[in-house]
Scaffold this active site. Structure first.
Site, short mmCIF file in Angstrom:
data_model
loop_
_atom_site.label_atom_id
_atom_site.label_comp_id
_atom_site.label_asym_id
_atom_site.label_seq_id
_atom_site.Cartn_x
_atom_site.Cartn_y
_atom_site.Cartn_z
N GLU A 41 0.83 -1.21 0.00
CA GLU A 41 0.00 0.00 0.00
C GLU A 41 0.86 1.26 0.00
O GLU A 41 0.78 2.11 0.90
CB GLU A 41 -0.93 0.00 1.22
CG GLU A 41 -1.89 -1.17 1.22
CD GLU A 41 -2.96 -1.13 2.30
OE1 GLU A 41 -4.05 -1.68 2.08
OE2 GLU A 41 -2.72 -0.53 3.35
N GLU B 22 -5.37 -8.26 -1.27
CA GLU B 22 -6.07 -8.13 0.02
C GLU B 22 -7.53 -7.83 -0.24
O GLU B 22 -7.85 -6.95 -1.04
CB GLU B 22 -5.49 -7.00 0.88
CG GLU B 22 -4.15 -7.27 1.48
CD GLU B 22 -3.71 -6.17 2.45
OE1 GLU B 22 -4.57 -5.57 3.11
OE2 GLU B 22 -2.49 -5.94 2.52
#
Ligand code: BG6
Length: 480
Positions: A179, A371
């Protein structure tokens, strides 16, 4: 509720990589064993919702986490029982380089991941390795202010080279930074930047981002030099932003919010900063220090695929009162049309298709959903075969998201795989709770640190096993 009776044809390609994902700091524990140094997580007992501490404290659940460090064989066997094709995990940087700036790696740290890879190979599970998942060595944060310092590029290169040389022949899929766009919101956890957020100026923040982007390209170069078949991906926290009203100003505000995330993919995929990003920096008075070598690295060493996390969508508005909602590190404005999880994360399966279609149209690179999942409070009950959790809410969440993945694939989007987040219960990144559970496997550990650490199969365990075995045919379309 999902039943397997209403089955559908599989749109998932042969070889689709079904699996699950974790991060070292949220599962391993053993925070000071076998030469491991401290990482930023070891002083974050409350995740991002409480202040960090000066040293590890007993209330920090990550210090022991779920003890994957000692129980990885048992856990990988359970993943194999579900039929995982792939397992995403991260390597704890401070296990390999305890301080982060030393020249020689810690052999005991390296050999732990050899053993994890042995176990995965034994079960025929493909590894997907994140090089840096919110685990910057604490020494680098304290001594260099993390990624704000250009020397971090060299430390990261040495770390990445060490991993790629050691494991490159065994690991085909690599991610550089988890991320990467989250550094805009959580500079300490994501970028090891010790300067408090409120004191951090834009110049240092955007320079830190630049250093990470260059380091990511440098790792990609090293990977391809070692073996051109290695596939390196970037990893983006994906949130589609919707305008709260059809007012063009709200539409534009939503677009601007998305550009903050797009910019990271644009650099990784296209090899240069987009004009809208440079303009934003100029308007903020930021002057990036970019060397010729930086430019060349970014241009020549772009990623092979784009991976992302997806949990929720959000709204933007400049015309209405904002009602701020909870969210995956970046929050946003509440969408009145959607329900939310117990932590206020809006549940929006169609948003996943929006991301898949957008990213594919924009970058034309294979996509990997690394995810996705539902954090929920589970209740352990006694089932016929022992303790279990009747987590139909999790099954429904994942089923409905995967139906949208199937739709995107039918549009021609190239999706490599899907690794659900927290395939085994782990410590939450944002709140540092155990009670925010994502897994197919229940871990007996509570927020106060009590529990036996025993593992129990939830109802979703069997659901996911059947889904993988059928290559997605057991999905049920709940849309009207
Ligand atoms: C992502 C992170 O932001 O979301 C994970 O990559 C994290 O590390 C996951 O655990 C879920 O967030 P949380 O805060 O519920 O753990």
């Amino acid at each position: 509720m999902t039943t397997a009776s209403n089955t559908s044809p599989s749109a998932f390609p042969d070889g689709f990589l079904w699996g699950g994902a974790t991060a070292a700091n949220q599962v391993e524990g053993a925070f000071d064993e076998d030469g491991k140094g401290l990482s930023v997580q070891d002083v974050m007992p409350g995740g991002i919702v409480r202040p960090r501490t000066d040293a590890p404290t007993p209330d920090n659940l990550k210090l022991e986490a779920i003890d994957f460090y000692h129980r990885y064989k048992e856990d990988i066997a359970l993943f194999a029982e579900m039929g995982f094709k792939v397992f995403r995990f991260s390597i704890a940087w401070s296990r390999i380089f305890p301080l982060g700036d030393e020249n020689e790696p810690n052999e005991e740290g390296l050999s732990f991941y050899d053993r994890v890879l042995d176990e995965l190979e034994k079960h025929g599970i493909e590894p997907l390795v994140t090089i840096s998942h919110y685990e910057t060595p604490l020494h680098l944060a304290r001594t260099y202010d993390g990624w704000a310092d250009r020397r971090m590029i060299g430390f990261f290169e040495r770390y990445a080279r060490t991993l790629l040389e050691r494991y490159g022949s065994r690991v085909r899929y690599w991610l550089t930074f988890n991320e990467i766009n989250s550094v805009l919101h959580e500079p300490f956890m994501s970028g090891g930047i010790a300067t408090p957020r409120e004191e951090l100026d834009d110049q240092d923040l955007y320079q830190a981002i630049h250093h990470e982007l260059v380091a990511s390209a440098a790792a990609t170069r090293i990977a391809h030099e070692i073996d051109p078949d290695i596939r390196v991906g970037c990893m983006i926290l994906a949130i589609p932003f919707y305008p709260l009203t059809p007012d063009p100003s709200d539409v534009w505000a939503a677009k601007q919010a998305e550009r903050d995330n797009y910019a990271f993919g644009d650099v990784h995929v296209r090899g240069a900063y987009p004009g809208y990003y440079l303009r934003k920096l100029a308007e903020r008075g930021v002057e990036l220090d970019i060397t010729e070598e930086d430019r060349e690295l970014l241009r020549e060493h772009t990623v092979d695929f784009v991976s992302f996390s997806y949990y929720m969508s959000s709204c933007e508005t400049v015309t209405q009162e904002r009602e701020s909602g909870g969210g995956n590190l970046m929050g946003g404005v509440v969408n009145p049309t959607l329900e939310a999880s117990e932590w206020g994360w809006a549940i929006d399966p169609l948003g996943l298709r929006t991301i898949l279609n957008d990213y594919w149209d924009r970058w034309n690179k294979p996509l990997f959903i690394v995810e996705n999942g539902l954090g929920a409070k589970d209740v352990l009950v006694q089932g016929p075969e022992g303790p279990t959790v009747e987590d139909d809410y999790r099954i429904d969440y994942m089923n409905d998201h995967l139906v949208q993945v199937r739709e995107a694939i039918a549009d021609g989007v190239d999706v490599l795989g899907y690794t659900s987040w927290g395939c085994i219960d782990l410590v939450s990144a944002s709140t540092a709770q155990m009670s925010k559970r994502y897994g197919f496997i229940y871990v007996d550990r509570d927020d106060d640190g009590s529990g036996t650490l025993e593992r129990y199969r939830k109802k979703s365990f069997g659901w996911y096993r059947d889904l993988i075995a059928s290559n997605g045919r057991t999905l049920v379309d709940h849309r009207g």
